[in-house]
Structure formats: structure tokens, C-alpha cells
Scaffold this motif. Sequence first.
Motif, PDB file in Angstrom:
ATOM      1  N   ASP A   1       0.826  -1.204   0.000  1.00 55.61           N
ATOM      2  CA  ASP A   1       0.000   0.000   0.000  1.00 55.61           C
ATOM      3  C   ASP A   1       0.864   1.259   0.000  1.00 55.61           C
ATOM      4  N   ALA A   2       1.982   1.232   0.726  1.00 63.25           N
ATOM      5  CA  ALA A   2       2.892   2.378   0.745  1.00 63.25           C
ATOM      6  C   ALA A   2       3.498   2.603  -0.634  1.00 63.25           C
ATOM      7  N   VAL A   3       3.890   1.526  -1.296  1.00 62.36           N
ATOM      8  CA  VAL A   3       4.455   1.639  -2.640  1.00 62.36           C
ATOM      9  C   VAL A   3       3.410   2.186  -3.605  1.00 62.36           C
ATOM     10  N   ARG A   4       2.180   1.731  -3.477  1.00 62.76           N
ATOM     11  CA  ARG A   4       1.115   2.214  -4.358  1.00 62.76           C
ATOM     12  C   ARG A   4       0.887   3.712  -4.204  1.00 62.76           C
ATOM     13  N   SER A   5       1.162   4.243  -3.011  1.00 64.35           N
ATOM     14  CA  SER A   5       0.899   5.660  -2.755  1.00 64.35           C
ATOM     15  C   SER A   5       2.045   6.580  -3.181  1.00 64.35           C
ATOM     16  N   VAL A   6       3.159   6.031  -3.629  1.00 61.45           N
ATOM     17  CA  VAL A   6       4.305   6.841  -4.031  1.00 61.45           C
ATOM     18  C   VAL A   6       4.000   7.581  -5.333  1.00 61.45           C
ATOM     19  N   ASP A   7       4.303   8.866  -5.347  1.00 63.50           N
ATOM     20  CA  ASP A   7       4.137   9.670  -6.562  1.00 63.50           C
ATOM     21  C   ASP A   7       5.265   9.327  -7.519  1.00 63.50           C
ATOM     22  N   ARG A   8       4.918   8.729  -8.647  1.00 59.49           N
ATOM     23  CA  ARG A   8       5.926   8.284  -9.605  1.00 59.49           C
ATOM     24  C   ARG A   8       6.075   9.239 -10.786  1.00 59.49           C
ATOM     25  N   THR A   9       5.570  10.445 -10.631  1.00 57.67           N
ATOM     26  CA  THR A   9       5.681  11.405 -11.721  1.00 57.67           C
ATOM     27  C   THR A   9       7.017  12.136 -11.713  1.00 57.67           C
ATOM     28  N   ASP A  10       7.735  12.091 -10.611  1.00 59.26           N
ATOM     29  CA  ASP A  10       9.039  12.751 -10.528  1.00 59.26           C
ATOM     30  C   ASP A  10      10.083  11.934 -11.274  1.00 59.26           C
ATOM     31  N   GLU A  11      11.306  12.147 -10.977  1.00 62.08           N
ATOM     32  CA  GLU A  11      12.409  11.454 -11.644  1.00 62.08           C
ATOM     33  C   GLU A  11      12.764  10.149 -10.937  1.00 62.08           C
ATOM     34  N   LEU A  12      11.797   9.496 -10.360  1.00 58.62           N
ATOM     35  CA  LEU A  12      12.009   8.229  -9.671  1.00 58.62           C
ATOM     36  C   LEU A  12      12.341   7.151 -10.692  1.00 58.62           C
ATOM     37  N   THR A  13      13.461   6.453 -10.487  1.00 56.80           N
ATOM     38  CA  THR A  13      13.899   5.454 -11.466  1.00 56.80           C
ATOM     39  C   THR A  13      13.628   4.025 -11.029  1.00 56.80           C
ATOM     40  N   GLY A  14      13.054   3.828  -9.856  1.00 56.67           N
ATOM     41  CA  GLY A  14      12.730   2.492  -9.383  1.00 56.67           C
ATOM     42  C   GLY A  14      12.455   2.487  -7.894  1.00 56.67           C
ATOM     43  N   ILE A  15      11.790   1.427  -7.448  1.00 54.02           N
ATOM     44  CA  ILE A  15      11.472   1.253  -6.032  1.00 54.02           C
ATOM     45  C   ILE A  15      11.900  -0.150  -5.633  1.00 54.02           C
ATOM     46  N   ASP A  16      12.722  -0.249  -4.598  1.00 58.47           N
ATOM     47  CA  ASP A  16      13.122  -1.543  -4.042  1.00 58.47           C
ATOM     48  C   ASP A  16      12.439  -1.733  -2.702  1.00 58.47           C
ATOM     49  N   VAL A  17      11.730  -2.849  -2.540  1.00 55.14           N
ATOM     50  CA  VAL A  17      11.106  -3.212  -1.276  1.00 55.14           C
ATOM     51  C   VAL A  17      11.941  -4.350  -0.706  1.00 55.14           C
ATOM     52  N   ILE A  18      12.599  -4.113   0.418  1.00 54.99           N
ATOM     53  CA  ILE A  18      13.441  -5.124   1.047  1.00 54.99           C
ATOM     54  C   ILE A  18      12.585  -5.888   2.053  1.00 54.99           C
ATOM     55  N   VAL A  19      12.461  -7.192   1.856  1.00 56.10           N
ATOM     56  CA  VAL A  19      11.620  -8.039   2.706  1.00 56.10           C
ATOM     57  C   VAL A  19      12.505  -8.809   3.669  1.00 56.10           C
ATOM     58  N   SER A  20      12.172  -8.712   4.958  1.00 57.27           N
ATOM     59  CA  SER A  20      12.943  -9.389   5.998  1.00 57.27           C
ATOM     60  C   SER A  20      11.980  -9.976   7.012  1.00 57.27           C
ATOM     61  N   GLY A  21      12.294 -11.143   7.523  1.00 59.37           N
ATOM     62  CA  GLY A  21      11.448 -11.758   8.536  1.00 59.37           C
ATOM     63  C   GLY A  21      10.635 -12.904   7.979  1.00 59.37           C
ATOM     64  N   LYS A  22       9.618 -13.282   8.741  1.00 58.12           N
ATOM     65  CA  LYS A  22       8.753 -14.403   8.362  1.00 58.12           C
ATOM     66  C   LYS A  22       7.330 -13.906   8.164  1.00 58.12           C
ATOM     67  N   PHE A  23       6.722 -14.359   7.083  1.00 57.29           N
ATOM     68  CA  PHE A  23       5.353 -13.974   6.762  1.00 57.29           C
ATOM     69  C   PHE A  23       4.571 -15.218   6.383  1.00 57.29           C
ATOM     70  N   PHE A  24       3.327 -15.272   6.821  1.00 60.10           N
ATOM     71  CA  PHE A  24       2.443 -16.367   6.455  1.00 60.10           C
ATOM     72  C   PHE A  24       1.289 -15.791   5.669  1.00 60.10           C
ATOM     73  N   LEU A  25       1.097 -16.287   4.470  1.00 57.89           N
ATOM     74  CA  LEU A  25      -0.009 -15.832   3.631  1.00 57.89           C
ATOM     75  C   LEU A  25      -1.136 -16.854   3.724  1.00 57.89           C
ATOM     76  N   SER A  26      -2.308 -16.409   4.102  1.00 56.05           N
ATOM     77  CA  SER A  26      -3.446 -17.332   4.116  1.00 56.05           C
ATOM     78  C   SER A  26      -4.289 -17.042   2.883  1.00 56.05           C
ATOM     79  N   THR A  27      -5.210 -16.122   2.983  1.00 48.33           N
ATOM     80  CA  THR A  27      -6.022 -15.787   1.821  1.00 48.33           C
ATOM     81  C   THR A  27      -5.631 -14.429   1.242  1.00 48.33           C
TER      82      THR A  27
END
Length: 89
Positions: A24-50
Amino acid sequence: MIRQAHRADGSKEHPYATLEAARDAVRSVDRTDELTGIDVIVSGKFFLSTAVVMTEPADSGTPQCPISWIGAEEGAHITGGIEMNAADF
């Protein structure tokens, strides 16, 4: 001693608690500027159910501003599935 609560901001010191919050945070980033990419660093344990983390075409970015989900050096572990009962068949 009173401990001050910190609001998650996506930084290493105050990371988001869920993959959905990071998405959701990435979706809210204004990409109209000179942004050349977004890296999301994932750390830890996550469980996906539905939960589905990325469901929109924009979740992978654009050729001018790609979005990369990268496992942290210390690792990331994502598991999950949907529970099914025998009566469902």
C-alpha cells in the motif's frame, strides 16, 4: 521510563509489519518525478493465508520505474496456503 511508540514508515528502523502495508505504501508513491525504481526489502517471516499481496498491474511498476521485491541479506521466509476440508470436495 515511558517508551514512545514509533509509527511504521518503511525504514529499516521502523519497518511495515505486513507485506500488504508495504504494498500500500508503494502504491501511494508519486511516480511522476524522476524516480527510477522502487526496491522493497523483505525481511522476517510472513504467512499468507487468503491475502493476495499484488493484484494490480501497477504493482510491478513501469519500465521507467520498476518495483522490485528483494529478500534481505539476513533472509526472508514467506509461506502459506488455504486450508481445505474434505467436505469441500
